[in-house]
Design a protein around this motif. Structure first.
Motif, PDB file in Angstrom:
ATOM      1  N   ILE A  41       0.834  -1.211   0.000  1.00 34.79           N
ATOM      2  CA  ILE A  41       0.000   0.000   0.000  1.00 34.79           C
ATOM      3  C   ILE A  41       0.865   1.256   0.000  1.00 34.79           C
ATOM      4  CG2 ILE A  41      -1.612   1.344   1.422  1.00 34.79           C
ATOM      5  CD1 ILE A  41      -2.869  -1.401   2.238  1.00 34.79           C
ATOM      6  N   LYS A  42       1.883   1.286   0.848  1.00 30.12           N
ATOM      7  CA  LYS A  42       2.771   2.459   0.919  1.00 30.12           C
ATOM      8  C   LYS A  42       3.433   2.734  -0.425  1.00 30.12           C
ATOM      9  CE  LYS A  42       4.249   2.363   5.785  1.00 30.12           C
ATOM     10  NZ  LYS A  42       5.403   2.103   6.671  1.00 30.12           N
ATOM     11  N   THR A  43       3.866   1.668  -1.093  1.00 31.17           N
ATOM     12  CA  THR A  43       4.556   1.811  -2.378  1.00 31.17           C
ATOM     13  C   THR A  43       3.616   2.343  -3.454  1.00 31.17           C
ATOM     14  OG1 THR A  43       6.017  -0.017  -1.807  1.00 31.17           O
ATOM     15  CG2 THR A  43       5.911   0.585  -4.118  1.00 31.17           C
ATOM     16  N   ALA A  44       2.378   1.848  -3.443  1.00 29.53           N
ATOM     17  CA  ALA A  44       1.421   2.220  -4.492  1.00 29.53           C
ATOM     18  C   ALA A  44       0.874   3.633  -4.314  1.00 29.53           C
ATOM     19  CB  ALA A  44       0.273   1.219  -4.517  1.00 29.53           C
ATOM     20  N   LEU A  45       0.605   4.019  -3.087  1.00 28.98           N
ATOM     21  CA  LEU A  45      -0.006   5.339  -2.830  1.00 28.98           C
ATOM     22  C   LEU A  45       1.073   6.324  -2.385  1.00 28.98           C
ATOM     23  CD1 LEU A  45      -3.270   4.275  -0.954  1.00 28.98           C
ATOM     24  CD2 LEU A  45      -2.954   4.700  -3.390  1.00 28.98           C
ATOM     25  N   ASP A  46       1.973   6.611  -3.299  1.00 32.13           N
ATOM     26  CA  ASP A  46       3.133   7.446  -2.962  1.00 32.13           C
ATOM     27  C   ASP A  46       2.844   8.929  -3.148  1.00 32.13           C
ATOM     28  OD1 ASP A  46       2.856   7.175  -5.662  1.00 32.13           O
ATOM     29  OD2 ASP A  46       4.972   6.831  -6.087  1.00 32.13           O
ATOM     30  N   PHE A  47       1.740   9.399  -2.561  1.00 28.57           N
ATOM     31  CA  PHE A  47       1.410  10.825  -2.639  1.00 28.57           C
ATOM     32  C   PHE A  47       2.381  11.608  -1.760  1.00 28.57           C
ATOM     33  CE2 PHE A  47      -2.903   8.915  -3.318  1.00 28.57           C
ATOM     34  CZ  PHE A  47      -3.079   9.359  -4.621  1.00 28.57           C
ATOM     35  N   GLY A  48       2.894  12.731  -2.273  1.00 26.94           N
ATOM     36  CA  GLY A  48       3.768  13.570  -1.466  1.00 26.94           C
ATOM     37  C   GLY A  48       3.020  14.106  -0.252  1.00 26.94           C
ATOM     38  N   GLY A  49       3.681  14.034   0.902  1.00 29.01           N
ATOM     39  CA  GLY A  49       3.057  14.581   2.104  1.00 29.01           C
ATOM     40  C   GLY A  49       2.137  13.616   2.831  1.00 29.01           C
ATOM     41  N   TRP A  50       2.011  12.393   2.325  1.00 26.49           N
ATOM     42  CA  TRP A  50       1.188  11.389   3.011  1.00 26.49           C
ATOM     43  C   TRP A  50       2.094  10.486   3.835  1.00 26.49           C
ATOM     44  CZ3 TRP A  50      -3.864   9.112   0.795  1.00 26.49           C
ATOM     45  CH2 TRP A  50      -4.645  10.132   0.211  1.00 26.49           C
ATOM     46  N   GLU A  51       1.702  10.238   5.071  1.00 24.88           N
ATOM     47  CA  GLU A  51       2.444   9.311   5.926  1.00 24.88           C
ATOM     48  C   GLU A  51       1.509   8.195   6.358  1.00 24.88           C
ATOM     49  OE1 GLU A  51       4.384  11.360   9.146  1.00 24.88           O
ATOM     50  OE2 GLU A  51       6.119  11.783   7.873  1.00 24.88           O
ATOM     51  N   PHE A  52       1.967   6.955   6.181  1.00 31.04           N
ATOM     52  CA  PHE A  52       1.140   5.794   6.492  1.00 31.04           C
ATOM     53  C   PHE A  52       1.592   5.132   7.788  1.00 31.04           C
ATOM     54  CE2 PHE A  52       0.788   6.397   1.938  1.00 31.04           C
ATOM     55  CZ  PHE A  52      -0.573   6.243   1.728  1.00 31.04           C
ATOM     56  N   TYR A  53       0.616   4.714   8.555  1.00 26.81           N
ATOM     57  CA  TYR A  53       0.877   4.054   9.832  1.00 26.81           C
ATOM     58  C   TYR A  53       0.010   2.805   9.941  1.00 26.81           C
ATOM     59  CZ  TYR A  53       2.821   8.634  11.047  1.00 26.81           C
ATOM     60  OH  TYR A  53       3.547   9.790  11.047  1.00 26.81           O
ATOM     61  N   THR A  54       0.523   1.809  10.642  1.00 29.27           N
ATOM     62  CA  THR A  54      -0.323   0.666  10.975  1.00 29.27           C
ATOM     63  C   THR A  54      -1.046   0.989  12.280  1.00 29.27           C
ATOM     64  OG1 THR A  54       1.391  -0.410  12.296  1.00 29.27           O
ATOM     65  CG2 THR A  54       1.315  -0.944   9.932  1.00 29.27           C
ATOM     66  N   LEU A  55      -2.010   0.169  12.603  1.00 26.86           N
ATOM     67  CA  LEU A  55      -2.715   0.334  13.874  1.00 26.86           C
ATOM     68  C   LEU A  55      -1.740   0.265  15.039  1.00 26.86           C
ATOM     69  CD1 LEU A  55      -5.718  -1.997  13.016  1.00 26.86           C
ATOM     70  CD2 LEU A  55      -5.870   0.479  13.341  1.00 26.86           C
ATOM     71  N   SER A  56      -0.810  -0.697  14.987  1.00 29.47           N
ATOM     72  CA  SER A  56       0.136  -0.850  16.097  1.00 29.47           C
ATOM     73  C   SER A  56       1.115   0.317  16.170  1.00 29.47           C
ATOM     74  CB  SER A  56       0.887  -2.183  15.992  1.00 29.47           C
ATOM     75  OG  SER A  56       1.537  -2.301  14.758  1.00 29.47           O
TER      76      SER A  56
END
Length: 199
Positions: free
Chosen positions: A17-32
């Motif tokens: 998911i992180k690789t595919a949605l490489d929008f600038g300024g977006w940070e991805f986190y898991t629940l944990s």
């Protein structure tokens, strides 16, 4: 920065998911990552329904945009089973190996030409304001007779995508090759296109 929680702790899925949605300024986190506990009952009878349950629960728990995926394998000779029960096919806490063994047992005696099926992925993205974007992806192929390969997870070692002409399973290719054709890869590309139009 835009914070997005992914309603999963599956490392393979999160990286894809992180690789595919490489929008600038977006940070991805898991629940944990966020110390959030979200484990709703996935009791819908569709992939979209279950993805929505997970995305909404993560959105409420984390207080930020959330993305959930529900995916599985549909086998034509089994009338679409395991379907939404793919992760729990052999029981509530079944391992990938146990699920694969049950699928092979269910297909015992089924000839090659009838071992067709598909992986299905549905993504539900809930934005900061609560609006939803839904995307779908599939990949057609056949179910093999024994697990082959060690790169993938889930049913990947049994699944021969049509794109590889029956020569390799999804567990016998690199992550990059898999992402280029996979059900989740296709759903992520559709989601990225839809979100790009909104941004």
């Amino acid at each position: 920065m835009k914070k997005v929680v992914i309603a999963s702790n599956n490392a393979h899925k999160v990286e894809e998911i992180k690789t595919a949605l490489d929008f600038g300024g977006w940070e991805f986190y898991t629940l944990s990552d966020l110390g959030v506990v979200s484990d709703p009952d996935e009791d819908a009878d569709t992939f979209e329904g279950n993805a929505r349950i997970k995305a909404r629960a993560a959105y409420e728990a984390a207080g930020c945009a959330a993305l959930a995926d529900d995916s599985g394998i549909e086998v034509d000779a089994l009338d679409g089973a395991p379907g939404v029960h793919s992760a729990r096919y052999a029981g509530a806490h079944a391992s990938d190996d146990e699920n694969n063994e049950k699928l092979l047992a269910a297909l015992e005696g089924v000839p090659d030409e009838k071992r067709t099926g598909r992986f299905v992925s549905t993504l539900v993205f809930v934005d900061d304001d609560g609006t939803e974007t839904v995307a779908y992806g599939t990949i057609e192929g056949k179910i093999g007779y024994a697990p082959q390969g060690s790169e993938g997870f889930g049913y990947d070692p049994l699944f021969y995508p049509d794109q590889f002409d029956g020569a390799r399973t999804l567990a016998q290719v690199s992550q990059a090759e898999k992402n280029a054709i996979s059900h989740r890869g296709n759903a992520l590309r559709e989601l990225k296109a839809k979100l790009t139009d909104k941004l």
